[in-house]
Design a protein around this motif. Structure first.
Motif, PDB file in Angstrom:
ATOM      1  N   CYS A 349       0.471  18.587 -16.193  1.00 25.74           N
ATOM      2  CA  CYS A 349       1.716  17.980 -15.714  1.00 25.74           C
ATOM      3  C   CYS A 349       2.107  16.863 -16.671  1.00 25.74           C
ATOM      4  CB  CYS A 349       1.531  17.446 -14.295  1.00 25.74           C
ATOM      5  SG  CYS A 349       2.988  16.628 -13.605  1.00 25.74           S
ATOM      6  N   LYS A 350       3.319  16.915 -17.197  1.00 26.34           N
ATOM      7  CA  LYS A 350       3.733  15.941 -18.213  1.00 26.34           C
ATOM      8  C   LYS A 350       4.094  14.577 -17.631  1.00 26.34           C
ATOM      9  CE  LYS A 350       5.420  19.315 -21.590  1.00 26.34           C
ATOM     10  NZ  LYS A 350       6.584  19.790 -22.369  1.00 26.34           N
ATOM     11  N   GLN A 351       4.495  14.541 -16.364  1.00 28.80           N
ATOM     12  CA  GLN A 351       4.904  13.270 -15.772  1.00 28.80           C
ATOM     13  C   GLN A 351       3.998  12.947 -14.582  1.00 28.80           C
ATOM     14  OE1 GLN A 351       9.137  12.309 -15.472  1.00 28.80           O
ATOM     15  NE2 GLN A 351       9.649  14.249 -16.485  1.00 28.80           N
ATOM     16  N   VAL A 352       3.038  12.053 -14.822  1.00 27.43           N
ATOM     17  CA  VAL A 352       2.062  11.645 -13.817  1.00 27.43           C
ATOM     18  C   VAL A 352       2.046  10.123 -13.751  1.00 27.43           C
ATOM     19  CG1 VAL A 352      -0.337  11.750 -13.054  1.00 27.43           C
ATOM     20  CG2 VAL A 352       0.630  13.637 -14.379  1.00 27.43           C
ATOM     21  N   ILE A 353       2.191   9.580 -12.571  1.00 30.16           N
ATOM     22  CA  ILE A 353       2.064   8.138 -12.401  1.00 30.16           C
ATOM     23  C   ILE A 353       1.213   7.861 -11.162  1.00 30.16           C
ATOM     24  CG2 ILE A 353       4.313   7.659 -13.455  1.00 30.16           C
ATOM     25  CD1 ILE A 353       5.244   6.926 -10.577  1.00 30.16           C
ATOM     26  N   GLU A 354       0.742   6.635 -11.068  1.00 30.03           N
ATOM     27  CA  GLU A 354      -0.037   6.201  -9.922  1.00 30.03           C
ATOM     28  C   GLU A 354       0.653   4.992  -9.293  1.00 30.03           C
ATOM     29  OE1 GLU A 354      -4.292   5.803 -10.968  1.00 30.03           O
ATOM     30  OE2 GLU A 354      -3.700   6.702 -12.872  1.00 30.03           O
ATOM     31  N   VAL A 355       0.819   5.050  -8.000  1.00 26.56           N
ATOM     32  CA  VAL A 355       1.395   3.909  -7.287  1.00 26.56           C
ATOM     33  C   VAL A 355       0.789   3.866  -5.888  1.00 26.56           C
ATOM     34  CG1 VAL A 355       3.420   5.287  -6.617  1.00 26.56           C
ATOM     35  CG2 VAL A 355       3.512   2.798  -6.457  1.00 26.56           C
ATOM     36  N   GLY A 356       0.257   2.698  -5.533  1.00 31.34           N
ATOM     37  CA  GLY A 356      -0.399   2.557  -4.243  1.00 31.34           C
ATOM     38  C   GLY A 356      -0.510   1.099  -3.847  1.00 31.34           C
ATOM     39  N   PRO A 357      -1.368   0.796  -2.889  1.00 28.01           N
ATOM     40  CA  PRO A 357      -1.464  -0.560  -2.343  1.00 28.01           C
ATOM     41  C   PRO A 357      -2.207  -1.520  -3.273  1.00 28.01           C
ATOM     42  CG  PRO A 357      -3.049   0.875  -1.282  1.00 28.01           C
ATOM     43  CD  PRO A 357      -2.214   1.750  -2.162  1.00 28.01           C
ATOM     44  N   VAL A 358      -2.318  -2.766  -2.843  1.00 25.97           N
ATOM     45  CA  VAL A 358      -3.054  -3.797  -3.580  1.00 25.97           C
ATOM     46  C   VAL A 358      -4.527  -3.404  -3.659  1.00 25.97           C
ATOM     47  CG1 VAL A 358      -3.779  -6.218  -3.547  1.00 25.97           C
ATOM     48  CG2 VAL A 358      -1.426  -5.613  -2.930  1.00 25.97           C
ATOM     49  N   ASN A 359      -5.121  -3.580  -4.826  1.00 26.14           N
ATOM     50  CA  ASN A 359      -6.468  -3.056  -5.062  1.00 26.14           C
ATOM     51  C   ASN A 359      -7.586  -4.087  -4.926  1.00 26.14           C
ATOM     52  OD1 ASN A 359      -6.344  -4.609  -7.405  1.00 26.14           O
ATOM     53  ND2 ASN A 359      -5.849  -2.883  -8.719  1.00 26.14           N
ATOM     54  N   ALA A 360      -7.294  -5.268  -4.401  1.00 28.36           N
ATOM     55  CA  ALA A 360      -8.274  -6.356  -4.428  1.00 28.36           C
ATOM     56  C   ALA A 360      -9.544  -6.073  -3.631  1.00 28.36           C
ATOM     57  CB  ALA A 360      -7.624  -7.648  -3.923  1.00 28.36           C
ATOM     58  N   SER A 361      -9.476  -5.255  -2.583  1.00 25.58           N
ATOM     59  CA  SER A 361     -10.643  -5.075  -1.710  1.00 25.58           C
ATOM     60  C   SER A 361     -11.299  -3.708  -1.843  1.00 25.58           C
ATOM     61  CB  SER A 361     -10.243  -5.296  -0.242  1.00 25.58           C
ATOM     62  OG  SER A 361      -9.425  -4.236   0.231  1.00 25.58           O
ATOM     63  N   ILE A 362     -10.877  -2.900  -2.812  1.00 22.24           N
ATOM     64  CA  ILE A 362     -11.425  -1.550  -2.907  1.00 22.24           C
ATOM     65  C   ILE A 362     -12.919  -1.584  -3.220  1.00 22.24           C
ATOM     66  CG2 ILE A 362      -9.234  -0.517  -3.542  1.00 22.24           C
ATOM     67  CD1 ILE A 362     -10.136  -0.471  -6.431  1.00 22.24           C
ATOM     68  N   HIS A 363     -13.657  -0.701  -2.551  1.00 18.97           N
ATOM     69  CA  HIS A 363     -15.107  -0.531  -2.703  1.00 18.97           C
ATOM     70  C   HIS A 363     -15.911  -1.725  -2.190  1.00 18.97           C
ATOM     71  CE1 HIS A 363     -14.905   2.805  -6.041  1.00 18.97           C
ATOM     72  NE2 HIS A 363     -13.947   2.933  -5.130  1.00 18.97           N
ATOM     73  N   LYS A 364     -15.258  -2.686  -1.570  1.00 19.24           N
ATOM     74  CA  LYS A 364     -15.951  -3.881  -1.104  1.00 19.24           C
ATOM     75  C   LYS A 364     -16.347  -3.768   0.367  1.00 19.24           C
ATOM     76  CE  LYS A 364     -13.801  -7.286  -4.207  1.00 19.24           C
ATOM     77  NZ  LYS A 364     -13.032  -8.557  -4.265  1.00 19.24           N
ATOM     78  N   ILE A 365     -17.281  -4.630   0.785  1.00 18.21           N
ATOM     79  CA  ILE A 365     -17.512  -4.849   2.209  1.00 18.21           C
ATOM     80  C   ILE A 365     -16.219  -5.388   2.807  1.00 18.21           C
ATOM     81  CG2 ILE A 365     -18.832  -6.189   3.899  1.00 18.21           C
ATOM     82  CD1 ILE A 365     -20.592  -4.165   2.484  1.00 18.21           C
ATOM     83  N   ASP A 366     -15.895  -4.954   4.026  1.00 18.38           N
ATOM     84  CA  ASP A 366     -14.653  -5.372   4.702  1.00 18.38           C
ATOM     85  C   ASP A 366     -13.402  -4.984   3.901  1.00 18.38           C
ATOM     86  OD1 ASP A 366     -15.940  -6.327   6.927  1.00 18.38           O
ATOM     87  OD2 ASP A 366     -15.763  -8.441   6.407  1.00 18.38           O
ATOM     88  N   GLU A 367     -13.389  -3.770   3.359  1.00 20.18           N
ATOM     89  CA  GLU A 367     -12.185  -3.250   2.702  1.00 20.18           C
ATOM     90  C   GLU A 367     -11.010  -3.320   3.686  1.00 20.18           C
ATOM     91  OE1 GLU A 367     -10.525   1.010   0.888  1.00 20.18           O
ATOM     92  OE2 GLU A 367     -12.676   0.738   1.290  1.00 20.18           O
ATOM     93  N   HIS A 368      -9.833  -3.683   3.168  1.00 20.86           N
ATOM     94  CA  HIS A 368      -8.688  -3.864   4.064  1.00 20.86           C
ATOM     95  C   HIS A 368      -7.373  -3.701   3.317  1.00 20.86           C
ATOM     96  CE1 HIS A 368      -9.392  -7.885   2.300  1.00 20.86           C
ATOM     97  NE2 HIS A 368      -8.069  -7.960   2.310  1.00 20.86           N
ATOM     98  N   ILE A 369      -6.310  -3.627   4.099  1.00 23.76           N
ATOM     99  CA  ILE A 369      -4.953  -3.562   3.567  1.00 23.76           C
ATOM    100  C   ILE A 369      -4.044  -4.367   4.484  1.00 23.76           C
ATOM    101  CG2 ILE A 369      -4.444  -1.427   4.844  1.00 23.76           C
ATOM    102  CD1 ILE A 369      -2.649  -0.585   2.511  1.00 23.76           C
ATOM    103  N   ASP A 370      -3.054  -5.034   3.908  1.00 22.97           N
ATOM    104  CA  ASP A 370      -2.065  -5.736   4.729  1.00 22.97           C
ATOM    105  C   ASP A 370      -1.261  -4.705   5.513  1.00 22.97           C
ATOM    106  OD1 ASP A 370      -2.726  -8.298   3.917  1.00 22.97           O
ATOM    107  OD2 ASP A 370      -1.361  -8.263   2.213  1.00 22.97           O
ATOM    108  N   VAL A 371      -1.213  -4.873   6.821  1.00 20.55           N
ATOM    109  CA  VAL A 371      -0.522  -3.899   7.668  1.00 20.55           C
ATOM    110  C   VAL A 371       0.953  -3.785   7.278  1.00 20.55           C
ATOM    111  CG1 VAL A 371       0.188  -3.370  10.026  1.00 20.55           C
ATOM    112  CG2 VAL A 371      -2.137  -4.176   9.583  1.00 20.55           C
ATOM    113  N   ALA A 372       1.574  -4.910   6.952  1.00 20.71           N
ATOM    114  CA  ALA A 372       2.998  -4.893   6.616  1.00 20.71           C
ATOM    115  C   ALA A 372       3.293  -4.037   5.390  1.00 20.71           C
ATOM    116  CB  ALA A 372       3.497  -6.313   6.388  1.00 20.71           C
ATOM    117  N   SER A 373       2.315  -3.922   4.491  1.00 18.50           N
ATOM    118  CA  SER A 373       2.555  -3.176   3.254  1.00 18.50           C
ATOM    119  C   SER A 373       2.490  -1.666   3.459  1.00 18.50           C
ATOM    120  CB  SER A 373       1.535  -3.596   2.189  1.00 18.50           C
ATOM    121  OG  SER A 373       0.238  -3.106   2.499  1.00 18.50           O
TER     122      SER A 373
END
Length: 393
Positions: A349-373
């Motif tokens: 695929c010639k056009q591939v991009i990645e877009v997702g949430p804030v990555n600060a807590s990935i793979h950590k204890i207490d992984e989380h995401i802001d509900v509003a986001s």
């Protein structure tokens, strides 16, 4: 509670430590089938490490001109990394929990919420545009956090063998730094690892003339390799990529005894490389350094992925506009960070991009995401669909 949040919690509640899917793909299939998606499970891997992959596709009608509709794929993974010590979590990692405006749970950020946002965005889009001019598909694997050999790469190989074409792909990896939408990845550096064994002669530490210390023998070559790296001498990078970096990750030698010269030293290292370098050029330079020091060595190479770059075009512009419309942010294009399954998809695929949430807590204890986001992310995906539909009609 929004429908996106409900689905995200449903997925998070299913334990799916790689390569397990935990029934997540069945949940997704039950939402997609009523929308006209054809569901296909593509299995791969040995019996004791079986990977399930979901390929779900909704084909748009052929245009009056006879031209086939272009296909947009949303790609993601239902597997998660191990939880670590559960007693260190404030709440159980597979029990979705809300605290202070955040949703906690393994996979909340990486990346079950993105998958939930994919599905609800598609549902809303198809409700508004029942017969779009773009074909839609989801590629969902349970082998992204594991070895990565029976997941997305296996699906891409299957699609390529069948001649199925992917025109655009959005991978839901967590890419944001401070706010959802502030950064998207339009490429990734290549990754290549080496396992280097320096051969010596084991002996008594009091009689060094009867032995050959591989650590001492390697030290000058190591200093030279570090000097190249420190000076940015592999390459200077370019407008899209950081300079190539070489790093030692492990260094093993010795028997554990304090009076034995080791017989070998084993060094693990890794390149993260830009498009200014090639696999061949980097390998040749490393071998040249090692050979110049007359080392007795073996070196095994593993290529984890080649660098790729999606230039601004239909997909990048649609996502940029969607983010601006939803958040007011002028998003940053970046190729920083580690690897993702986008490296496999970029081969077909010639056009591939990645877009997702804030990555600060990935793979950590207490992984989380802001509900509003969560709704913000879903709306970015939906707006992207709307933009592409408009530009392709």
């Amino acid at each position: 509670m929004s429908r996106t949040l409900q689905l995200a919690e449903h997925l998070i509640s299913r334990p799916s430590v790689t390569p397990e899917d935990g029934g997540c793909q069945q949940i997704l299939g039950e939402r997609l089938a009523p929308l006209g998606f054809t569901l296909e499970t593509i299995e791969s891997g040995p019996t004791n490490f079986r990977v399930t992959n979901l390929w779900a596709k909704r084909i748009a009608a052929t245009k009056s001109s006879g031209e086939q509709a272009k296909t947009l794929v949303f790609a993601g993974h239902t597997d998660v990394v191990p939880t670590g010590p559960i007693d260190q979590w404030t709440s159980h990692p597979f029990t979705p929990t809300h605290r202070d405006g955040k949703l906690y749970g393994r996979g909340a950020c990486d990346m079950k919420t993105s998958i939930a946002a994919f599905v609800v965005a598609i549902e809303e889009f198809l409700k508004a545009v029942p017969e779009p001019g773009v074909s839609l598909a989801l590629l969902i694997t349970s082998d992204e956090e594991g070895p990565g050999v029976d997941g997305t790469v296996a699906v891409c190989n299957t699609l390529a063998a069948r001649g199925e074409v992917i025109d655009y792909c959005i991978v839901g990896e967590p890419t944001a730094v401070e706010r959802c939408g502030d950064m998207i990845k339009n490429g990734r550096r290549g990754t290549m690892s080496g396992k280097l064994t320096i051969k010596g002669v084991q002996g008594h530490i009091a009689y060094p003339h009867l032995a050959k210390n591989p650590v001492h023998a390697f030290a000058p070559a190591l200093a030279e390799l570090v000097a190249i790296n420190t000076a940015g001498g592999w390459d200077a990078g370019n407008a899209s990529f950081q300079p190539t970096s070489w790093q030692v990750s492990n260094f093993h030698s010795g028997t554990g005894a304090g009076n034995v010269i080791p017989g070998a030293a084993v060094i693990d290292f890794n390149f993260r490389f830009s498009t200014e370098s090639t696999v061949e050029s980097l390998q040749q330079r490393v071998h040249a350094v090692l050979d110049s020091h007359a080392l007795d060595y073996t070196l095994a190479w593993t290529i984890g992925g080649l660098p790729f770059l999606t230039q601004p075009g239909d997909l990048v512009e649609a996502v940029r506009a969607a983010i601006a419309d939803e958040t007011g942010i002028a998003t940053e294009l970046s190729t920083s960070g580690g690897t993702s399954d986008a490296r496999f998809i970029a081969k077909i695929c010639k056009q591939v991009i990645e877009v997702g949430p804030v990555n600060a807590s990935i793979h950590k204890i207490d992984e989380h995401i802001d509900v509003a986001s969560i709704e913000t992310l879903k709306n970015i995906y939906r707006r992207t669909l709307e933009r592409l539909e408009k530009s392709l009609s």
